[in-house]
Design a protein around this motif. Structure first.
Motif, PDB file in Angstrom:
ATOM      1  N   LYS A  31      80.449 108.908  18.470  1.00  0.00           N
ATOM      2  CA  LYS A  31      79.760 107.753  19.278  1.00  0.00           C
ATOM      3  C   LYS A  31      81.090 107.176  19.325  1.00  0.00           C
ATOM      4  O   LYS A  31      81.210 106.040  20.365  1.00  0.00           O
ATOM      5  N   THR A  32      81.598 106.670  18.435  1.00  0.00           N
ATOM      6  CA  THR A  32      81.892 104.972  18.281  1.00  0.00           C
ATOM      7  C   THR A  32      83.637 105.629  18.696  1.00  0.00           C
ATOM      8  O   THR A  32      83.874 104.920  19.505  1.00  0.00           O
ATOM      9  N   TRP A  42      83.452 105.088  22.372  1.00  0.00           N
ATOM     10  CA  TRP A  42      83.142 103.571  22.935  1.00  0.00           C
ATOM     11  C   TRP A  42      84.558 103.402  22.898  1.00  0.00           C
ATOM     12  O   TRP A  42      85.282 102.820  23.975  1.00  0.00           O
ATOM     13  N   GLN A  43      85.361 104.000  21.973  1.00  0.00           N
ATOM     14  CA  GLN A  43      86.707 103.267  21.942  1.00  0.00           C
ATOM     15  C   GLN A  43      87.404 104.291  22.517  1.00  0.00           C
ATOM     16  O   GLN A  43      88.089 103.028  23.037  1.00  0.00           O
TER      17      GLN A  43
END
Lengths: 144, 153
Positions: A130-131, A134-135
């Protein structure tokens, strides 16, 4: 900090497969993506298989598929398959560890290990993926 | 929110005086330590104040508090720009993995944004993997500050 090569390869493989659990990839497919040795990776994938994180599919078009729970498996769980952070029990204690400077240095190194363990233990594969998304979204917004 | 998670419908709102005892009870259940005076003080300081928020998640039954979150915007301490600080979050252990914490967190972030904050921050014990995993799953990462301390003996 540096992780051992096998640990790094294990994280690449398990995250690449967890990115799309329905997809099958061979050791060579994954090795090509990350520019790493497919022989070494094949051994790492066997270790991941024994840990129940990947399934191997035999035959033509076979390969590996993620078989773990990405919301429950942390980076620390994967790292622990290959190495133990901050606890090299096989290494003999350095004679200098007993000195005042040696023991103060061990205290600092222990602090770094504690933070590393807490960090890896709190990030699930799902959270890391997920990170990453998002990035990418944040970077795309900055470009627009 | 991951598609595997059931998203329980709750009413997210600012805390009122009737919620106080429920928050105290819930916090005691979650942390194993009752802190009545602390929460009474938090309630006095944090309700209906600019930049300070005590928000609860209530089930569809009015007054049935399932979770809470506390935070405030602080500025220029240690050179930090205005930043929302989350001090505490708690969800009824029997109601976890239904997105209640995430809804509370999102409501707090919206409140911080309205107050002019550009980032949200919290502090968690290293061994508190439950809360650390929760905040990481919301996208929080190690920030530019490191907490240091020393026993005063």
């Amino acid at each position: 900090m540096r992780l051992q090569k096998a640990t790094h390869y294990g994280l690449y493989a398990v995250l690449e497969l967890a990115r799309d659990p329905s997809r099958q990839l061979s050791a060579t497919d994954i090795a090509d993506i990350y520019g790493i040795s497919s022989n070494h990776l094949a051994k790492v994938l066997r270790d991941l298989g024994r840990a129940g994180l990947v399934d191997s599919v035999r035959g033509a078009g076979g390969g590996y598929r993620f078989s773990g729970n990405s919301r429950r498996t942390t980076l620390m769980d994967v790292i622990n398959i290959f190495e133990e952070i901050g606890s090299d029990s096989t290494a003999a204690a350095d004679p200098g560890d007993e000195t005042d400077i040696g023991s103060a240095l061990l205290l600092v190194l222990g602090e770094i290990d504690d933070i590393a363990r807490a960090t890896f233990g709190s990030i699930t594969l799902d959270t890391l993926l997920k990170t990453m998304r998002w990035q990418r979204e944040r970077e795309a917004k900055l470009v627009d | 929110m991951n598609s595997e998670t059931r998203f329980l419908k709750v009413n997210i709102r600012s805390a009122i005086v009737d919620d106080l005892q429920k928050i105290i009870n819930l916090d005691a259940e979650v942390t194993g330590l009752e802190k009545k005076e602390y929460w009474e003080d938090r309630f006095d300081r944090f309700t209906e104040r600019d930049g300070r928020h005590l928000i609860v998640a209530e089930s569809m039954t009015p007054g049935d508090v399932l979770g809470f979150i506390v935070g405030e915007v602080r500025a220029w301490e240690f050179g930090s720009r205005p930043c929302g600080w989350i001090f505490a979050i708690g969800v009824d252990p029997e109601q976890r993995i239904q997105g209640i914490g995430e809804q509370l967190y999102n409501a707090m972030c919206e409140a911080f944004k309205s107050d002019g904050a550009s980032a949200v921050r919290t502090m968690i014990a290293r061994e508190d993997q439950l809360n650390m995993s929760f905040f990481r799953a919301q996208g929080m990462m190690g920030g530019p500050f490191i907490e240091l301390e020393k026993p005063l003996d």
